[in-house]
Design a protein around this motif. Structure first.
Motif, short mmCIF file in Angstrom:
data_model
loop_
_atom_site.label_atom_id
_atom_site.label_comp_id
_atom_site.label_asym_id
_atom_site.label_seq_id
_atom_site.Cartn_x
_atom_site.Cartn_y
_atom_site.Cartn_z
N GLY A 186 44.33 -4.75 106.18
CA GLY A 186 45.30 -4.19 105.25
C GLY A 186 44.73 -3.86 103.89
O GLY A 186 45.46 -3.59 102.94
N THR A 187 43.41 -3.86 103.74
CA THR A 187 42.79 -3.65 102.44
C THR A 187 42.18 -2.26 102.30
O THR A 187 41.79 -1.86 101.21
CB THR A 187 41.64 -4.66 102.23
OG1 THR A 187 40.68 -4.47 103.29
CG2 THR A 187 42.15 -6.09 102.25
N GLY A 188 42.03 -1.56 103.43
CA GLY A 188 41.35 -0.26 103.39
C GLY A 188 39.84 -0.45 103.37
O GLY A 188 39.08 0.52 103.37
N ARG A 189 39.39 -1.71 103.34
CA ARG A 189 37.95 -1.97 103.30
C ARG A 189 37.49 -2.35 104.71
O ARG A 189 37.41 -3.52 105.08
CB ARG A 189 37.68 -3.12 102.32
CG ARG A 189 36.23 -3.41 102.14
CD ARG A 189 36.01 -4.60 101.20
NE ARG A 189 34.68 -5.13 101.41
CZ ARG A 189 34.24 -6.25 100.86
NH1 ARG A 189 35.02 -6.95 100.08
NH2 ARG A 189 33.02 -6.66 101.10
N THR A 190 37.22 -1.34 105.52
CA THR A 190 36.82 -1.59 106.92
C THR A 190 35.42 -2.19 106.96
O THR A 190 34.58 -1.83 106.14
CB THR A 190 36.74 -0.24 107.67
OG1 THR A 190 37.79 0.58 107.22
CG2 THR A 190 36.84 -0.42 109.17
#
Ligand code: PEP
Length: 253
Positions: A175-179
């Motif tokens: 859910g952070t956009g930091r894959t």
């Protein structure tokens, strides 16, 4: 040969109408792929499981639940048993999602009991494991993943374990956009497969499906899926949009 597996965790989203529309849209978009070339599961909130089961009936798309309790029936107010989920056509269940571990406070031991109870009730558990950012920064990723696997799979025979899917979900990526980069995912997936070989046997480890989860989307699905030990994706945010989720299924297939 491991069949790719894409699961959409809707978390606490959708309503009675949008859940059915989303399910129908995915089933339409994934027609010809779901069930044959790729396993697809939709994981709605409990209250919409039954209507989603009806919406995807005979489409090759399966349905899962986001959690389950460890007892089969009785005085456990607010809880849902494996038998109840099975009764309404649910096949999969998430066990130990990071939001349950870290927001609701589920212990590693409880997660293990949920895996065992799910198997006993005829459900296919997806055991979620993964480290917090501070644990990764402290070099503890392998230790955390080992602990989650050992407690989550405690007491399982090879036979029972063959019905379990593992989802590696680094908490810092959810859910952070930091894959995680494809390389970061591959490193941990390879470690997990090695651990499964030690805990069970090599054949089981070779056949086990290990999904990656954490800001997977239509743009990065292909690169993640290209890794040799990444067998599928557990998708949160991007599973709430038909087009995005269908693109992820296509990338996986
Ligand atoms: C998840 O909920 O398991 C998840 C991976 O979420 P997101 O894709 O939104 O990071």
């Amino acid at each position: 040969m491991r069949k790719p597996f894409v699961a959409g965790n809707w978390k606490m989203n959708t309503d009675s109408r949008s859940s059915v529309e989303l399910a129908q849209g995915v089933a339409r978009g994934a027609s010809g792929l779901a069930g044959d070339r790729v396993s697809v599961a939709l994981i709605p909130p409990f209250v919409y499981v039954q209507s989603v089961v009806r919406a995807v009936s005979s489409t090759g798309v399966a349905v899962g639940a986001q959690d389950v309790y460890i007892e089969s029936k009785g005085a456990f107010t607010g809880e849902i048993s494996p038998a109840m989920l099975k009764d309404i056509g649910c096949n999969y269940v998430l066990c130990g999602h990071s939001e349950r571990r870290h927001v609701i406070g589920e212990s590693d031991e409880l997660v293990g009991k949920k895996v065992m109870a799910s198997l006993g009730g005829g459900l296919l558990p997806i055991l979620c494991i993964g480290e917090l950012l501070e644990e990764r920064d402290a070099g503890q990723t392998e230790a955390v993943v080992t602990r989650h696997l050992e407690t989550g799979l405690a007491g399982l025979s090879v036979d029972k374990m063959s019905a379990v899917t593992i989802a590696y979900e680094p908490v810092w990526a959810i859910g952070t956009g930091r894959t995680a980069t494809p390389q970061q995912a591959q490193e941990v997936h390879e470690f997990i497969r090695g651990l499964l070989a030690d805990m069970f046997d090599k054949k089981l480890a070779d056949e086990a499906r290990i999904l990656y989860g954490g800001s997977a989307n239509a743009g990065n699905a292909k690169d993640l899926m290209a890794q040799k030990d990444v067998d599928g994706l557990l998708v949160g945010g991007a599973s709430l949009k038909v087009d995005d989720f269908v693109k992820i299924i296509q990338a996986a297939a």
